[in-house]
Design an enzyme around this catalytic site. Structure first.
Site, mmCIF file in Angstrom:
data_model
loop_
_atom_site.group_PDB
_atom_site.id
_atom_site.type_symbol
_atom_site.label_atom_id
_atom_site.label_comp_id
_atom_site.label_asym_id
_atom_site.label_seq_id
_atom_site.Cartn_x
_atom_site.Cartn_y
_atom_site.Cartn_z
ATOM 1 N N HIS A 11 54.321 -58.299 -30.364
ATOM 2 C CA HIS A 11 53.940 -58.627 -28.933
ATOM 3 C C HIS A 11 54.428 -57.465 -28.031
ATOM 4 C CE1 HIS A 11 54.152 -62.813 -30.026
ATOM 5 N NE2 HIS A 11 53.849 -63.171 -28.584
ATOM 6 N N HIS A 44 63.196 -60.967 -32.681
ATOM 7 C CA HIS A 44 63.169 -59.481 -33.183
ATOM 8 C C HIS A 44 64.381 -58.768 -32.917
ATOM 9 C CE1 HIS A 44 59.109 -59.045 -34.035
ATOM 10 N NE2 HIS A 44 58.780 -59.484 -33.168
#
Length: 174
Positions: free
Chosen positions: A112, A151
């Site tokens: 992303h 993440h």
């Protein structure tokens, strides 16, 4: 090298633990979920096609740069994920839960974030007025991935690097 990786992992865990304490506030949870979703991918195609229609010459170059950059970024990040196989924070850290399910199994690097920074570099190259707003948006996408606990911060930095390098290379080619 082992010491460096140990220290990076230590900092990653400290940051995740701290950011996790911010969770549970409806506004922030909703805001960062929506910011993260804005980086899922379809928006990039929409932006490229819309610009091609509204500003055909520049829009065509943006689409070409995007195609080249994404054709480099996507396989690179997928190969890196499969080679490194870093587990996500919610899998490694006790008491940590994600807010949005991740799109794939592994954490490193953040796709992303790579995509958001790739788009930021390309758009701000052709439209300099997008330099600051685009940087804020791309950075928020990166931070959202940490906030959502899918993440680590080092995944975000790797994604930033990957996205910028792929975009710069694509712009060099066109």
């Amino acid at each position: 090298m082992k010491t460096l990786l140990f220290n990076v992992n230590k900092v990653d865990r400290i940051v995740i633990s701290e950011v996790y304490t911010w969770r549970g506030k409806d506004f922030f949870d909703s805001f960062f979920c929506n910011i993260s979703k804005s980086g899922d991918g379809p928006l990039y195609l929409f932006i490229g096609l819309l610009l091609w229609i509204l500003d055909p010459q520049v829009g065509r170059e943006i689409v070409m740069a995007g195609l080249i950059a994404f054709s480099l970024e996507l396989p690179t990040y997928k190969i890196a994920k499969l080679l490194i196989k870093r587990k996500r924070p919610f899998e490694k850290m006790q008491g940590i839960q994600f807010l949005l399910p991740p799109p794939d199994r592994f954490s490193f690097p953040s796709g992303h974030t790579a995509s958001a920074f790739l788009m930021w570099v390309i758009l701000s190259h052709f439209y300099p007025f997008w330099l600051i707003p685009g940087l804020i948006w791309a950075s928020l996408i990166g931070f959202s991935r940490v906030y959502l606990c899918v993440h680590y911060p080092s995944d975000i930095f790797a994604g930033i690097t990957l996205g910028i390098l792929c975009a710069r290379f694509a712009l060099f080619i066109i």
